[in-house]
Design a protein around this motif. Structure first.
Motif, PDB file in Angstrom:
ATOM      1  N   SER A 313      -3.006 -79.755  20.867  1.00 26.51           N
ATOM      2  CA  SER A 313      -2.358 -79.549  19.474  1.00 26.51           C
ATOM      3  C   SER A 313      -1.206 -78.456  20.611  1.00 26.51           C
ATOM      4  CB  SER A 313      -3.220 -78.771  18.774  1.00 26.51           C
ATOM      5  OG  SER A 313      -4.495 -79.192  18.025  1.00 26.51           O
ATOM      6  N   VAL A 326      -7.871 -75.440  15.172  1.00 25.92           N
ATOM      7  CA  VAL A 326      -7.765 -76.630  15.250  1.00 25.92           C
ATOM      8  C   VAL A 326      -7.243 -77.517  16.013  1.00 25.92           C
ATOM      9  CG1 VAL A 326      -4.560 -76.725  15.215  1.00 25.92           C
ATOM     10  CG2 VAL A 326      -6.109 -73.888  14.714  1.00 25.92           C
ATOM     11  N   SER A 329      -2.990 -80.702  16.287  1.00 21.21           N
ATOM     12  CA  SER A 329      -1.857 -80.741  15.570  1.00 21.21           C
ATOM     13  C   SER A 329      -0.821 -80.328  16.460  1.00 21.21           C
ATOM     14  CB  SER A 329      -1.956 -79.525  14.753  1.00 21.21           C
ATOM     15  OG  SER A 329      -3.402 -80.150  13.435  1.00 21.21           O
ATOM     16  N   LEU A 344      -7.991 -76.701  10.830  1.00 24.36           N
ATOM     17  CA  LEU A 344      -6.423 -77.717  10.151  1.00 24.36           C
ATOM     18  C   LEU A 344      -6.713 -78.874  11.772  1.00 24.36           C
ATOM     19  CD1 LEU A 344      -3.423 -77.882   9.781  1.00 24.36           C
ATOM     20  CD2 LEU A 344      -3.130 -76.395  11.282  1.00 24.36           C
TER      21      LEU A 344
END
Length: 726
Positions: A313, A326, A329, A344
């Motif tokens: 990410s 996460v 992303s 996420l």
């Protein structure tokens, strides 16, 4: 497992395999380029060697331990030296950082082919190999610090002899790796955005890769670096790192293949229990308490904390992720995600966003494969326990109310509240919700994100205002959608007509009660159930009012420093052409789409051949943005009212600015009113013995800093508007 046996006297030598040494170069040629301080070294004297040995030190080759004329052998005890070791100036001092106080020198450590800076304290480092250490550095209680000859320091590159399979990519926006990019130190969110898009354009994609590779040479033999005044203590494994000055690293489990940017005034801190692998960390970051990050970029002044997991990410500037997970992303600047149970994955989140507790955005457990994506424009706020399905797309400042959304969504109305009406099995959208019911939270964002933008070098203009070209363009699209929906609701049997024109007439007629008809939106949810618009006229009027206010404030700002004659020459001349152009949110920087396309063309053709030139274009477009925003505001005003440029007379503009003062006053009233609800609500009051206790705990409404600030801002705006000579 094979453990190689080699003669002890060779330990510390042949760091660069012979086949990768340029002709005429020795194994130290890159190390010599990496020096952080200019010292004149000399061999040890016999007396100094004798003193070192009596202090319990050892080397199989004392001739390769070099020092300066400011050498103090008494500051080296119980240590071992292998290979070429160079030690900078020494003084009879101790170094103090917070409560840690250590004498300068080298104690109880094993040093393998390193440069140790001046006035440095190295204590209990069990293995320190192939590092360049700056001046006044503290290294204390570290198990292992070592460097590979093909170290890349988190960059997506290959060294001579590396297998293609070892190339590090960040697999962003999609779990299948189809939007992967090569990370590099200095990479910005805008770079990543451009690269993750346009995947069908092979020429452009090849240029992005080529520009990244050309930032670095392919030579083996770079040493790890620890910059001046950095403190590292009580840590386990630190391997293949490039650490800037003034960093503070304590109690980490592992730093491997990482660049840590840090300078005076923007120092980076990494704390207990962290494991960071294959990453790049920006200036002024804070990472602590059990963070796990793998294949990542953390932009400047961002935070990872309390067990957060960041994998594959990119996190933009001035963002915070705590506790949660996460994955895959791309997140633009000013993102907030604080809750352990939020998730996420496979998303493009365009900044100024907030993930509530229990929000699950992008889990692929409700689809057939790991190939879905979610795209959320800035201001995205999935509320408590929201579950969203790939693929979905959301306009700016979408608020999603608690619920499991089982179908893909395409919400095109900005500032809307989306709710899952389970009892009636329908989706409900309230347009312009933030303006109508929570002005306090919305307008607080403008100030909050500006105050949190701590970048020392603001080479890009990040747009934090809720009213900007991107949201205004979405508001225009929302107006047309609402008009069309109203037209179809009132004339369901009419075919092939201009629904928007019919709907506009109905909305403009205040005697018609829109609530008498069910007004539906099409193409919002991938299901057969209804998507219902509520508070339609209120939302429609709010959109129009805010578009006009946006235009008025931009014109007011222009006339703060210009005359009407200048305005006529620059904008009203018939030869001057501009329109309401589409804008792209390019990593937090708003850019006209034709300008972005021109940038991509220049990259594609090689006119722009390196990332530094790309960043210069960002800076140029940032400088031009105020003009582009004003042109967009004027074009929006003309389109909203169906006017020609010639109708922008002095009187009209004067009246427009006067009206903006009333809107500003209305905004202030709404800010106060929406916050006041929290004080008048009996359920809010019931946990306090009386109103005085409530004020003592949460503060008084009258002393609310944001409300007072907005009232002061209104008074300044009113006074300034009154003084403008249009």
């Amino acid at each position: 497992m094979i453990i190689h046996k080699k003669p002890l006297h060779t330990l510390g030598y042949d760091f660069i395999p012979g086949e990768y040494l340029p002709q005429g170069a020795d194994e130290y040629y890159l190390r010599n380029r990496q020096q952080l301080s200019a010292y004149s070294y000399r061999p040890l004297s016999e007396t100094e060697i004798d003193r070192l040995m009596r202090n319990g030190n050892y080397s199989p080759n004392w001739a390769d331990v070099w020092v300066t004329d400011s050498f103090l052998p008494e500051q080296i005890e119980h240590s071992k030296f292998y290979g070429r070791v160079r030690i900078g100036d020494m003084e009879a001092i101790y170094l103090e950082y917070r409560d840690l106080k250590l004498p300068a020198g080298i104690y109880n450590s094993t040093i393998v082919s390193c440069d140790i800076g001046g006035r440095t304290a190295v204590h209990n480092v069990r293995y320190l190999a192939h590092f360049v250490i700056g001046d006044e550095v503290v290294l204390f209680n570290i198990n292992e610090m070592e460097t590979s000859s093909n170290a890349k320091f988190g960059n997506g590159i290959l060294r001579d002899g590396d297998a293609e399979s070892s190339l590090i990519e960040l697999e962003l926006c999609n779990e299948n790796g189809g939007r992967g990019v090569l990370p590099f130190d200095g990479m910005q969110a805008s770079d990543v955005y451009l690269w993750t898009r346009h995947r069908h354009d092979r020429q452009l994609q090849d240029r992005f890769s080529a520009m990244t590779f050309q930032r670095f040479d392919t030579f083996r033999g770079y040493y790890s670096v620890v910059g001046h005044r950095t403190v590292i203590k009580n840590s386990h494994t630190i391997k293949d790192v490039k650490i800037g000055t003034d960093a503070y690293i304590k109690g980490v489990n592992k730093l491997k293949n990482v660049t840590v940017n840090s300078i005076t005034g923007a120092y980076t801190q990494i704390g207990e229990g962290c494991e960071l692998v294959n990453g790049i960390i920006g200036h002024g970051c804070r990472i602590f308490y059990g963070v796990k990050a793998v294949r990542f970029i953390l932009s400047s002044f961002s935070q990872l904390k309390y067990g957060a997991r960041l994998i594959n990410s990119f996190l933009g500037d001035n963002s915070t992720i705590s506790c949660c997970e996460v994955l895959n992303s791309l997140i633009f600047p000013a993102h907030e995600q604080h809750h352990n149970n939020s998730f996420l994955c496979a998303a493009l989140v365009m900044g100024q966003s907030n993930m509530a507790a229990g929000a699950t955005v992008g889990s692929n457990h409700n689809s057939r494969g790991a190939d879905g994506e979610i795209i959320a424009a800035r201001g995205f706020w999935p509320g408590l326990c929201v579950s969203l399905k790939h693929n979905s797309r959301f306009a700016s400042y979408t608020l999603i109310v608690k619920g499991d959304f089982l179908h893909e969504l395409d919400v095109r109305l900005p500032f809307a509240m989306v709710s899952h009406d389970v009892a009636n099995d329908r989706l409900v959208i309230l347009p312009a919700y933030w303006f109508l019911y929570n002005m306090y939270a919305l307008m607080r964002n403008n100030t909050k994100f500006l105050n949190r933008d701590r970048r020392t070098l603001k080479n890009q203009h990040f747009e934090y205002d809720v009213l900007a070209p991107d949201t205004i363009n979405e508001a225009f699209a929302a107006l047309r959608e609402i008009e069309t929906a109203v037209g179809k609701a009132f004339y369901p049997d009419v075919q092939n007509t201009d629904w928007a024109t019919l709907g506009r007439k109905i909305i403009d007629d205040a005697t018609i009660n829109l609530a008498d008809h069910e007004i539906l939106l099409e193409g919002v949810e991938n299901s057969k159930r209804k998507v219902v618009l509520i508070k339609v006229r209120e939302g429609y009027v709010a959109y129009r009012r805010m578009v006009e206010y946006y235009a008025a404030t931009q014109l007011k700002h222009y006339f703060d420093g210009h005359t009407f004659e200048q305005f006529k020459a620059e904008y009203l001349d018939p030869t001057v052409q501009f329109g309401r152009m589409p804008f792209e949110n390019m990593g937090g920087q708003l850019v006209r789409k034709p300008d972005m396309d021109a940038l991509l063309d220049d990259i594609r053709t090689g006119k722009i051949a390196d990332w530094d030139k790309v960043h210069q274009r960002y800076h140029l477009l940032s400088n031009e943005y105020p003009t582009h925003k004003l042109e967009h505001a004027i074009a929006s005003l003309l389109e909203l009212n169906g006017m020609e440029k010639a109708e922008l007379t002095r009187d009209f503009i004067r009246q427009l600015i006067d009206e903006s003062v009333k809107t500003k006053e209305w905004i202030c009233r709404e800010i106060y009113k929406t916050r006041a609800k929290d004080y008048s609500n009996p359920f809010r009051q019931m946990v306090y013995e009386n109103l005085d206790e409530m004020k003592a705990v949460v503060g008084s409404l009258e002393n609310n800093a944001f409300i007072l600030q907005q009232q002061e801002e209104y008074e300044r705006y009113r006074a300034s508007a009154a003084g403008i000579q249009v």
